[in-house]
Design a protein around this motif. Structure first.
Motif, PDB file in Angstrom:
ATOM      1  N   ALA A   1       0.830  -1.209   0.000  1.00  0.00           N
ATOM      2  CA  ALA A   1       0.000   0.000   0.000  1.00  0.00           C
ATOM      3  C   ALA A   1       0.862   1.255   0.000  1.00  0.00           C
ATOM      4  O   ALA A   1       0.581   2.222  -0.723  1.00  0.00           O
ATOM      5  CB  ALA A   1      -0.936  -0.009   1.212  1.00  0.00           C
TER       6      ALA A   1
ATOM      7  N   TRP B   1     -13.804   4.750  -1.141  1.00  0.00           N
ATOM      8  CA  TRP B   1     -13.189   4.184   0.060  1.00  0.00           C
ATOM      9  C   TRP B   1     -14.215   3.490   0.956  1.00  0.00           C
ATOM     10  O   TRP B   1     -13.980   2.377   1.441  1.00  0.00           O
ATOM     11  CB  TRP B   1     -12.480   5.285   0.833  1.00  0.00           C
ATOM     12  CG  TRP B   1     -11.748   4.818   2.053  1.00  0.00           C
ATOM     13  CD1 TRP B   1     -12.124   4.989   3.354  1.00  0.00           C
ATOM     14  CD2 TRP B   1     -10.518   4.093   2.094  1.00  0.00           C
ATOM     15  NE1 TRP B   1     -11.203   4.428   4.200  1.00  0.00           N
ATOM     16  CE2 TRP B   1     -10.191   3.875   3.453  1.00  0.00           C
ATOM     17  CE3 TRP B   1      -9.641   3.626   1.104  1.00  0.00           C
ATOM     18  CZ2 TRP B   1      -9.050   3.183   3.840  1.00  0.00           C
ATOM     19  CZ3 TRP B   1      -8.500   2.942   1.500  1.00  0.00           C
ATOM     20  CH2 TRP B   1      -8.222   2.725   2.855  1.00  0.00           C
TER      21      TRP B   1
ATOM     22  N   LYS C   1     -14.563  -4.912   0.741  1.00  0.00           N
ATOM     23  CA  LYS C   1     -13.423  -4.628   1.618  1.00  0.00           C
ATOM     24  C   LYS C   1     -13.249  -5.824   2.552  1.00  0.00           C
ATOM     25  O   LYS C   1     -14.148  -6.137   3.347  1.00  0.00           O
ATOM     26  CB  LYS C   1     -13.646  -3.354   2.419  1.00  0.00           C
ATOM     27  CG  LYS C   1     -12.484  -2.988   3.320  1.00  0.00           C
ATOM     28  CD  LYS C   1     -12.701  -1.673   4.067  1.00  0.00           C
ATOM     29  CE  LYS C   1     -12.699  -0.479   3.154  1.00  0.00           C
ATOM     30  NZ  LYS C   1     -12.487   0.813   3.878  1.00  0.00           N
TER      31      LYS C   1
ATOM     32  N   THR D   1      -5.335   2.508   5.027  1.00  0.00           N
ATOM     33  CA  THR D   1      -4.912   1.377   4.205  1.00  0.00           C
ATOM     34  C   THR D   1      -5.872   0.216   4.447  1.00  0.00           C
ATOM     35  O   THR D   1      -6.394   0.058   5.559  1.00  0.00           O
ATOM     36  CB  THR D   1      -3.473   0.916   4.526  1.00  0.00           C
ATOM     37  OG1 THR D   1      -3.397   0.520   5.902  1.00  0.00           O
ATOM     38  CG2 THR D   1      -2.470   2.032   4.257  1.00  0.00           C
TER      39      THR D   1
ATOM     40  N   SER E   1      -6.211  -6.846  -3.834  1.00  0.00           N
ATOM     41  CA  SER E   1      -5.238  -5.746  -3.760  1.00  0.00           C
ATOM     42  C   SER E   1      -5.297  -5.036  -2.419  1.00  0.00           C
ATOM     43  O   SER E   1      -6.273  -5.140  -1.675  1.00  0.00           O
ATOM     44  CB  SER E   1      -5.475  -4.745  -4.893  1.00  0.00           C
ATOM     45  OG  SER E   1      -6.738  -4.121  -4.762  1.00  0.00           O
ATOM     46  N   SER E   2      -4.230  -4.317  -2.133  1.00  0.00           N
ATOM     47  CA  SER E   2      -4.218  -3.418  -0.982  1.00  0.00           C
ATOM     48  C   SER E   2      -4.288  -1.988  -1.500  1.00  0.00           C
ATOM     49  O   SER E   2      -3.808  -1.680  -2.594  1.00  0.00           O
ATOM     50  CB  SER E   2      -2.971  -3.625  -0.113  1.00  0.00           C
ATOM     51  OG  SER E   2      -1.792  -3.393  -0.839  1.00  0.00           O
ATOM     52  N   ARG E   3      -4.891  -1.110  -0.703  1.00  0.00           N
ATOM     53  CA  ARG E   3      -5.110   0.270  -1.122  1.00  0.00           C
ATOM     54  C   ARG E   3      -4.539   1.234  -0.084  1.00  0.00           C
ATOM     55  O   ARG E   3      -4.412   0.902   1.102  1.00  0.00           O
ATOM     56  CB  ARG E   3      -6.609   0.557  -1.280  1.00  0.00           C
ATOM     57  CG  ARG E   3      -7.338  -0.340  -2.237  1.00  0.00           C
ATOM     58  CD  ARG E   3      -8.765   0.166  -2.503  1.00  0.00           C
ATOM     59  NE  ARG E   3      -9.558   0.228  -1.273  1.00  0.00           N
ATOM     60  CZ  ARG E   3     -10.778   0.785  -1.191  1.00  0.00           C
ATOM     61  NH1 ARG E   3     -11.334   1.329  -2.252  1.00  0.00           N
ATOM     62  NH2 ARG E   3     -11.426   0.790  -0.028  1.00  0.00           N
ATOM     63  N   CYS E   4      -4.243   2.432  -0.565  1.00  0.00           N
ATOM     64  CA  CYS E   4      -3.759   3.494   0.308  1.00  0.00           C
ATOM     65  C   CYS E   4      -4.455   4.789  -0.078  1.00  0.00           C
ATOM     66  O   CYS E   4      -4.601   5.090  -1.274  1.00  0.00           O
ATOM     67  CB  CYS E   4      -2.245   3.646   0.162  1.00  0.00           C
ATOM     68  SG  CYS E   4      -1.488   4.850   1.282  1.00  0.00           S
TER      69      CYS E   4
ATOM     70  N   LEU F   1      -6.438   7.849  -4.171  1.00  0.00           N
ATOM     71  CA  LEU F   1      -6.670   6.480  -3.711  1.00  0.00           C
ATOM     72  C   LEU F   1      -5.990   5.552  -4.714  1.00  0.00           C
ATOM     73  O   LEU F   1      -6.293   5.604  -5.906  1.00  0.00           O
ATOM     74  CB  LEU F   1      -8.164   6.178  -3.625  1.00  0.00           C
ATOM     75  CG  LEU F   1      -8.564   4.758  -3.232  1.00  0.00           C
ATOM     76  CD1 LEU F   1      -7.980   4.375  -1.874  1.00  0.00           C
ATOM     77  CD2 LEU F   1     -10.085   4.621  -3.213  1.00  0.00           C
TER      78      LEU F   1
ATOM     79  N   GLY G   1      -4.253   1.497  -5.555  1.00  0.00           N
ATOM     80  CA  GLY G   1      -4.228   0.092  -5.187  1.00  0.00           C
ATOM     81  C   GLY G   1      -3.293  -0.715  -6.070  1.00  0.00           C
ATOM     82  O   GLY G   1      -3.007  -0.327  -7.213  1.00  0.00           O
TER      83      GLY G   1
END
Length: 259
Positions: A49, A111, A129, A137, A157-160, A170, A172
């Motif tokens: 992330a 988000w 999610k 994150t 996936s990971s997101r930030c 945003l 990912g």
């Protein structure tokens, strides 16, 4: 260092609980976050992330990103233009449009309400999610519908989420987790970058923004890269158009009923 102390360090690092007490942090876009001890299992996702946000900032802060001088036009309609550029990792597609809700409201739609994306974006079959990691994150999964010649694909996936230079970003990137194995329902593709940037519209910053969407992925499976490249621009345009229409016709009325 004396021998007993060295032996003690080696022993502690070999213990299964050592990793759980390590302090892991990411520092990007002027914000530092620490990995909560209870989320030690997600350390790799947390690291990804942070990495994908750093990569995102490199792209949007590039001197010619706004002008697209070094990008090539792929496709466009009345409201959206999509460009492409070959970078390490693959072909990146980037599109932009004006959206009738604020920059912050738009990014938090993605988000906080990921699980409703399929209700208004017909490119998406499902989205969820899986695990919040920190306040900014998380780990998500989504499955696409068939889009032209591209059959359904699954992504983990990971997101930030960050605020940077008056914009909300945003981003990912795909991760691997043995706790979330691939399914037979769809090929698991690899997302190099999925990036949404919302910048306040100077003409009406409280109720409007400029939305950029950038994507680069490896679809895996039996697909010729040349064939994929021919349709990815149009698929990207469709994604952006879906966001624009939903924001302008549904979210704007819901968020600002008195306008």
């Amino acid at each position: 260092m004396n021998q007993p102390a060295l032996i003690l360090i080696v022993f502690v690092r070999a213990c299964p609980w050592y990793k759980s007490i390590m302090v892991k942090s990411i520092n990007v876009a002027g914000k530092e976050e620490q990995l909560p001890p209870e989320c030690a299992l997600y350390e790799d996702a947390f690291t990804v992330a942070g990495d994908v946000m750093k990569h995102s900032l490199e792209i949007v802060d590039a001197p010619d990103f706004e002008s697209k001088a070094s990008w090539k036009l792929d496709c466009q309609n009345e409201h959206v233009s999509v460009y492409y550029k070959d970078l390490p990792g693959g072909r990146y597609f980037a599109g932009r449009c004006k959206v009738g809700i604020s920059a912050k409201d738009l990014v938090y739609q993605f988000w906080d309400h990921l699980d409703t994306d399929h209700e208004w974006n017909d490119n998406i079959k499902s989205a969820k999610k899986l695990h919040p990691i920190t306040d900014y994150t998380d780990i998500v999964t989504y499955t696409s519908n068939d889009v032209m010649i591209i059959k359904s694909r699954e992504f983990l996936s990971s997101r930030c989420l960050r605020q940077h230079n008056n914009a909300w970003i945003l981003a990912g990137r795909s991760i691997e987790m043995k706790e979330v194995p691939e399914t037979k329902a769809a090929v698991r593709a690899y997302l190099h970058l999925g990036l949404g940037r919302s910048v306040p519209d100077p003409e009406d910053p409280e109720h409007s923004c400029i939305y950029d969407y950038i994507v680069c992925m490896d679809l895996k499976g039996m697909m010729f890269k040349s064939a994929v490249n021919q349709v990815m621009g149009r698929a990207t345009l469709k994604d952006i158009e879906n966001v624009r229409v939903h924001a302008n016709t549904v979210l704007r009325k819901k968020l600002y009923p008195n306008l």
